[in-house]
Scaffold this motif. Sequence first.
Motif, short mmCIF file in Angstrom:
data_model
loop_
_atom_site.label_atom_id
_atom_site.label_comp_id
_atom_site.label_asym_id
_atom_site.label_seq_id
_atom_site.Cartn_x
_atom_site.Cartn_y
_atom_site.Cartn_z
N GLU A 81 46.15 -33.21 2.19
CA GLU A 81 46.75 -31.90 1.99
C GLU A 81 45.91 -31.05 1.04
O GLU A 81 45.22 -31.57 0.18
N TRP A 82 45.98 -29.76 1.23
CA TRP A 82 45.25 -28.83 0.39
C TRP A 82 46.25 -27.76 -0.05
O TRP A 82 46.93 -27.15 0.77
N LYS A 83 46.32 -27.53 -1.35
CA LYS A 83 47.23 -26.51 -1.88
C LYS A 83 46.49 -25.20 -2.05
O LYS A 83 45.42 -25.14 -2.64
N VAL A 98 37.72 -14.81 0.34
CA VAL A 98 36.31 -14.54 0.06
C VAL A 98 35.72 -15.74 -0.68
O VAL A 98 36.31 -16.23 -1.65
N GLY A 99 34.56 -16.21 -0.22
CA GLY A 99 33.87 -17.31 -0.87
C GLY A 99 34.33 -18.67 -0.39
O GLY A 99 35.49 -18.85 -0.02
N SER A 100 33.41 -19.64 -0.39
CA SER A 100 33.73 -21.02 -0.04
C SER A 100 34.31 -21.75 -1.25
O SER A 100 34.08 -21.36 -2.39
N GLU A 101 35.05 -22.81 -0.98
CA GLU A 101 35.65 -23.59 -2.06
C GLU A 101 35.52 -25.07 -1.74
O GLU A 101 35.73 -25.48 -0.59
N LEU A 139 35.59 -25.87 2.26
CA LEU A 139 36.14 -24.98 3.27
C LEU A 139 35.49 -23.62 3.12
O LEU A 139 35.45 -23.06 2.02
N THR A 140 34.97 -23.10 4.22
CA THR A 140 34.39 -21.77 4.19
C THR A 140 35.50 -20.74 4.06
O THR A 140 36.70 -21.06 4.21
N ARG A 157 39.37 -21.22 5.31
CA ARG A 157 40.47 -21.09 4.36
C ARG A 157 41.42 -19.97 4.76
O ARG A 157 42.64 -20.09 4.62
N ALA A 158 40.88 -18.86 5.24
CA ALA A 158 41.74 -17.76 5.68
C ALA A 158 42.61 -18.19 6.86
O ALA A 158 43.79 -17.85 6.93
N TYR A 159 42.01 -18.94 7.77
CA TYR A 159 42.77 -19.43 8.93
C TYR A 159 43.87 -20.38 8.48
O TYR A 159 45.03 -20.27 8.92
N ALA A 160 43.54 -21.30 7.58
CA ALA A 160 44.53 -22.26 7.10
C ALA A 160 45.63 -21.57 6.32
O ALA A 160 46.82 -21.91 6.46
#
Length: 226
Positions: free
Chosen positions: A34-36, A111-114, A121-122, A126-129
Amino acid sequence: MLPKPAKDAIRDAIPESLWFEVGEVFPDAPDASEWKLTPEIRWAYEDFENSNEPYDHVSLSIPTGGVIESNQPLDRYIGEEILSDDSIDADALVEQGQFVYDVLSIGAHCVGSETREGLTLTEDERAYALLRAIYRWFRHDWQTRPLDRFDQDGNTIADRDEQYADELTPPVRVDPIPGSGPVNMTESIESGAQYNAQVELHYVDSVIDYEFIPESADISIDTVNS
């Protein structure tokens, strides 16, 4: 359209953090369950406070007006209250309404990868998720009451007070719009990645009319003949 208190309640009800199953969105992700995501959430007319990369923003917008339900009766009798105030020139107030819906637009802009625990995640991923997570919340969590939220006496089990869609004033039903999301809108913005979705917020837009009750009017035969 929905009154401002209802719109404020919608914004306040959205959780500060949203979770998504990484493997559900990215099957090849290594050892990540999981990713918060903790985005800033604003109405479209409000400014975002954080612009340091990487960042996650969610914007909400509801156009003015409302769409009348074509498959529902236009008039709905809600209730009547007999007035005892002699200063009001009416016997009762009657509340009636129309079945309408507003379209709520949801935009996830990242904006920006993490990178966390070896997984990167690009901004697009991340925006899609993020869009999927908040769209799922509107469609499911906000308008349902899982049994594990209540104890054996029916009391709510929650870390915070939650207001569900049908507890708003007026009560709201959330419906999907086929083909409305997630839609990639990255080409329409200057930087980062963005995905959008829409849902319908159905409710009754009510109007109060002041009326006279014929049975209480002082009518006599002489009055009618004159």
